[in-house]
Scaffold this motif. Structure first.
Motif, PDB file in Angstrom:
ATOM      1  N   GLN A   1       1.099   1.655  -3.576  1.00 58.76           N
ATOM      2  CA  GLN A   1      -0.106   2.239  -4.155  1.00 58.76           C
ATOM      3  C   GLN A   1      -0.016   3.755  -4.223  1.00 58.76           C
ATOM      4  O   GLN A   1      -0.536   4.378  -5.157  1.00 58.76           O
ATOM      5  CB  GLN A   1      -1.332   1.843  -3.328  1.00 58.76           C
ATOM      6  CG  GLN A   1      -1.830   0.432  -3.582  1.00 58.76           C
ATOM      7  CD  GLN A   1      -2.352   0.265  -4.993  1.00 58.76           C
ATOM      8  OE1 GLN A   1      -1.590   0.059  -5.942  1.00 58.76           O
ATOM      9  NE2 GLN A   1      -3.650   0.355  -5.151  1.00 58.76           N
TER      10      GLN A   1
ATOM     11  N   GLU B   1      -9.751   2.630  -2.268  1.00 57.78           N
ATOM     12  CA  GLU B   1      -9.132   1.298  -2.242  1.00 57.78           C
ATOM     13  C   GLU B   1      -9.904   0.371  -1.314  1.00 57.78           C
ATOM     14  O   GLU B   1     -10.117  -0.813  -1.628  1.00 57.78           O
ATOM     15  CB  GLU B   1      -7.677   1.404  -1.788  1.00 57.78           C
ATOM     16  CG  GLU B   1      -6.768   2.203  -2.697  1.00 57.78           C
ATOM     17  CD  GLU B   1      -6.474   1.511  -4.011  1.00 57.78           C
ATOM     18  OE1 GLU B   1      -6.716   0.295  -4.112  1.00 57.78           O
ATOM     19  OE2 GLU B   1      -6.000   2.201  -4.940  1.00 57.78           O
TER      20      GLU B   1
ATOM     21  N   THR C   1      -1.917  -5.382  -5.920  1.00 59.03           N
ATOM     22  CA  THR C   1      -1.267  -5.385  -4.595  1.00 59.03           C
ATOM     23  C   THR C   1      -0.448  -6.654  -4.366  1.00 59.03           C
ATOM     24  O   THR C   1      -0.086  -6.948  -3.236  1.00 59.03           O
ATOM     25  CB  THR C   1      -2.324  -5.268  -3.474  1.00 59.03           C
ATOM     26  OG1 THR C   1      -3.233  -6.374  -3.560  1.00 59.03           O
ATOM     27  CG2 THR C   1      -3.082  -3.962  -3.577  1.00 59.03           C
TER      28      THR C   1
ATOM     29  N   TYR D   1       0.823  -1.206   0.000  1.00 59.87           N
ATOM     30  CA  TYR D   1       0.000   0.000   0.000  1.00 59.87           C
ATOM     31  C   TYR D   1       0.860   1.260   0.000  1.00 59.87           C
ATOM     32  O   TYR D   1       0.386   2.324  -0.394  1.00 59.87           O
ATOM     33  CB  TYR D   1      -0.965  -0.036   1.179  1.00 59.87           C
ATOM     34  CG  TYR D   1      -1.900  -1.222   1.086  1.00 59.87           C
ATOM     35  CD1 TYR D   1      -2.714  -1.395  -0.030  1.00 59.87           C
ATOM     36  CD2 TYR D   1      -1.942  -2.192   2.081  1.00 59.87           C
ATOM     37  CE1 TYR D   1      -3.551  -2.493  -0.151  1.00 59.87           C
ATOM     38  CE2 TYR D   1      -2.769  -3.295   1.975  1.00 59.87           C
ATOM     39  CZ  TYR D   1      -3.570  -3.441   0.865  1.00 59.87           C
ATOM     40  OH  TYR D   1      -4.393  -4.529   0.735  1.00 59.87           O
TER      41      TYR D   1
END
Length: 311
Positions: free
Chosen positions: A124, A143, A272, A121
């Motif tokens: 991300q 998300e 992910t 993350y």
């Protein structure tokens, strides 16, 4: 608009589940379960800390919720319905229990402790910057709720289609699909265990033992294969839905069935999963580039011989 388009297929499949008379009951119950779970376990703490990592708690326990909803809302329980519910419970509990270990390790719900965002993350955020998304608060919620919407729609389709097929007896196809699921579940666990043992021995570098010799992400591959097995298990129940609902709803349910497989593939290879993991592995492990050159990323295959530079 880009994010709304990404949500649209899941929203359409979710509406189809709610409109089909055979899946409407469990779909409404599941929608409520996922909304409460994701709000309390991910959206609120994510809003307070600006971290997406809480979704790793909500989504596997959401699978447990799908399994429970399948059992408790089914008009009739047959062997295949119970089997697919158990599969959801097993997948969700396995990942959910590990997520609780992470919450303790990273202090996600410990007052006053620093909240550590998981690397995938953190990665991300690099995507958000490249795509021009500047609101961190909105991106975190997007998300989280994209995964919540997936749990309420595509990821529930295999279970609810099977549960709606009251006349389906066990058959060779069902046995083959369940065998594939069980084998994939065991092999995912074996891959995780092999990597844990490699790290526990204090070895440096990249784990290339056991299943990791044939794929750089065998745990992700076999997790994906579990979902493929559930899709295969649900396929024989699709004709029954065609007779009980409208053609458009049936088409959307069929789309949802295959969307479940595609969603996990895209997540585990790009979103992910493998891509962010390899981004950080290349920076932490000097031998990882060599590992990439000799080992398939996702699909297991024979070890490759790296090509030497032409003299």
């Amino acid at each position: 608009m880009r994010r709304l388009w990404a949500m649209l297929p899941f929203a359409l499949v979710g509406v189809a589940l709610l409109l089909d008379p055979g899946t409407a009951g469990p779909a409404w119950s599941n929608l409520a379960v996922q909304a409460v779970l994701f709000t309390l376990a991910a959206a609120i703490p994510g809003y307070l800390t600006r971290h997406v990592s809480y979704v790793d708690v909500a989504w596997p326990w959401g699978l447990v919720g799908i399994g429970l909803v399948t059992v408790f809302t089914a008009d009739q329980l047959n062997v295949v319905t119970v089997a697919i519910a158990v599969a959801y419970l097993a997948m969700g509990a396995r990942m959910g229990l590990w997520s609780l270990v992470l919450t303790i390790k990273h202090g996600w719900w410990t007052p006053g402790s620093p909240k550590v965002e998981l690397p995938r993350y953190q990665y991300q955020r690099r995507r958000w910057e490249r795509q021009g998304f500047h609101s961190e608060a909105w991106s975190v919620q997007y998300e989280i709720w994209l995964q919540g919407l997936a749990n309420a729609s595509a990821l529930a389709v295999p279970a609810f289609i099977v549960a709606a097929d009251h006349q389906r007896p066990p058959a060779v196809w069902s046995l083959a699909a369940l065998t594939l699921w069980a084998a994939s579940y065991v092999l995912e666990s074996v891959a995780d265990r092999q990597k844990q043992r490699f790290a526990a021995r204090g070895k440096r570098g990249t784990c290339d033992r056991g299943l990791w010799r044939y794929s750089r992400h065998p745990n992700y591959f076999f997790q994906w294969m579990q979902w493929n097995a559930l899709v295969l298990l649900a396929l024989p129940s699709l004709p029954a839905r065609f007779h009980d609902t409208t053609p458009l709803v049936w088409v959307l349910l069929t789309l949802g069935l295959f969307l479940a497989s595609w969603t996990l593939y895209a997540t585990l290879t790009k979103h992910t999963g493998a891509r962010p993991a390899e981004y950080y592995s290349l920076r932490k492990r000097p031998d990882y580039a060599q590992y990439q050159a000799t080992t398939n990323m996702f699909f297991p295959g024979p070890v490759k011989t790296p090509q030497k530079d032409a003299e």
